[in-house]
Design an enzyme around this catalytic site. Sequence first.
Site, PDB file in Angstrom:
ATOM      1  N   ASP A  33      17.139  38.601  13.299  1.00  0.00           N
ATOM      2  CA  ASP A  33      17.221  37.466  14.216  1.00  0.00           C
ATOM      3  C   ASP A  33      16.798  37.850  15.628  1.00  0.00           C
ATOM      4  O   ASP A  33      16.984  38.997  16.047  1.00  0.00           O
ATOM      5  CB  ASP A  33      18.660  36.945  14.302  1.00  0.00           C
ATOM      6  CG  ASP A  33      19.100  36.206  13.055  1.00  0.00           C
ATOM      7  OD1 ASP A  33      18.312  36.118  12.097  1.00  0.00           O
ATOM      8  OD2 ASP A  33      20.248  35.716  13.036  1.00  0.00           O
ATOM      9  N   HIS A 189      19.492  42.466  14.017  1.00  0.00           N
ATOM     10  CA  HIS A 189      18.862  41.792  15.157  1.00  0.00           C
ATOM     11  C   HIS A 189      17.789  42.690  15.767  1.00  0.00           C
ATOM     12  O   HIS A 189      18.078  43.847  16.116  1.00  0.00           O
ATOM     13  CB  HIS A 189      19.904  41.448  16.221  1.00  0.00           C
ATOM     14  CG  HIS A 189      20.886  40.402  15.783  1.00  0.00           C
ATOM     15  ND1 HIS A 189      21.941  40.699  14.948  1.00  0.00           N
ATOM     16  CD2 HIS A 189      20.957  39.074  16.045  1.00  0.00           C
ATOM     17  CE1 HIS A 189      22.630  39.591  14.719  1.00  0.00           C
ATOM     18  NE2 HIS A 189      22.055  38.597  15.362  1.00  0.00           N
TER      19      HIS A 189
END
Length: 219
Positions: A33, A189
């Site tokens: 992400d 992430h």
Amino acid sequence: MYTVRPPFFLKWYYRNLIWNKDSTEKIVYLTFDDGPIPNVTSFVLNTLKSFNVKATFFCIGDNISKHPEVFEQIKTDGHAIGNHTYNHLKGWKTDDETYIDNFWKCQELTGTNLFRPPYGRIRKSQIEKLVASYELQVRGNSKFKIQNSKLEIIMWDVLSGDFDLKLSPEKCYQNVIKHTRNGSIIVFHDSLKAWDRLEYALPKSIEYLLQQGYQFKTL
């Protein structure tokens, strides 16, 4: 506050969203992400390439606009792309119209049928309006690049915790290997905030899971 595995009540409340995949085979789904950004996303891509593993990147539209060359490299390397809104909006604190518009602003760049709400926080009214607007674009002569007729809203099964500045890199790694199971959707992430834990935990996690016989697929 967050938990490595999503709490039961959250999965029940959002029971129509995708939390994991079929668990009959040793297959897992690695996702990232908040990118793309230089250096960190490049590290992720190089790591994935070294293990011959494919993943799914949920990209922020603003980062795509700022770093188009990194975004193109994700696609060139054969990874899947997901929409993560243009400005990383938190659905619970954003009115529906603004949220939907922000989704479509990112969609102009991603052209994907995969969407992950930032923070995992989205109102049911926003889900309904997103799905309806997506279906409307599919039926019409859409200016957007539509790859698939059905919008899939992707959550997760395992949250590495790499965004947590208080978490040690080793604990991040342990979060992944202890909680991953068949069909898990794992979240890392590709962000500066996650870097210290990502750099350590990502290659070790992939190596461990491959040794355990898991295959990696894109969503």
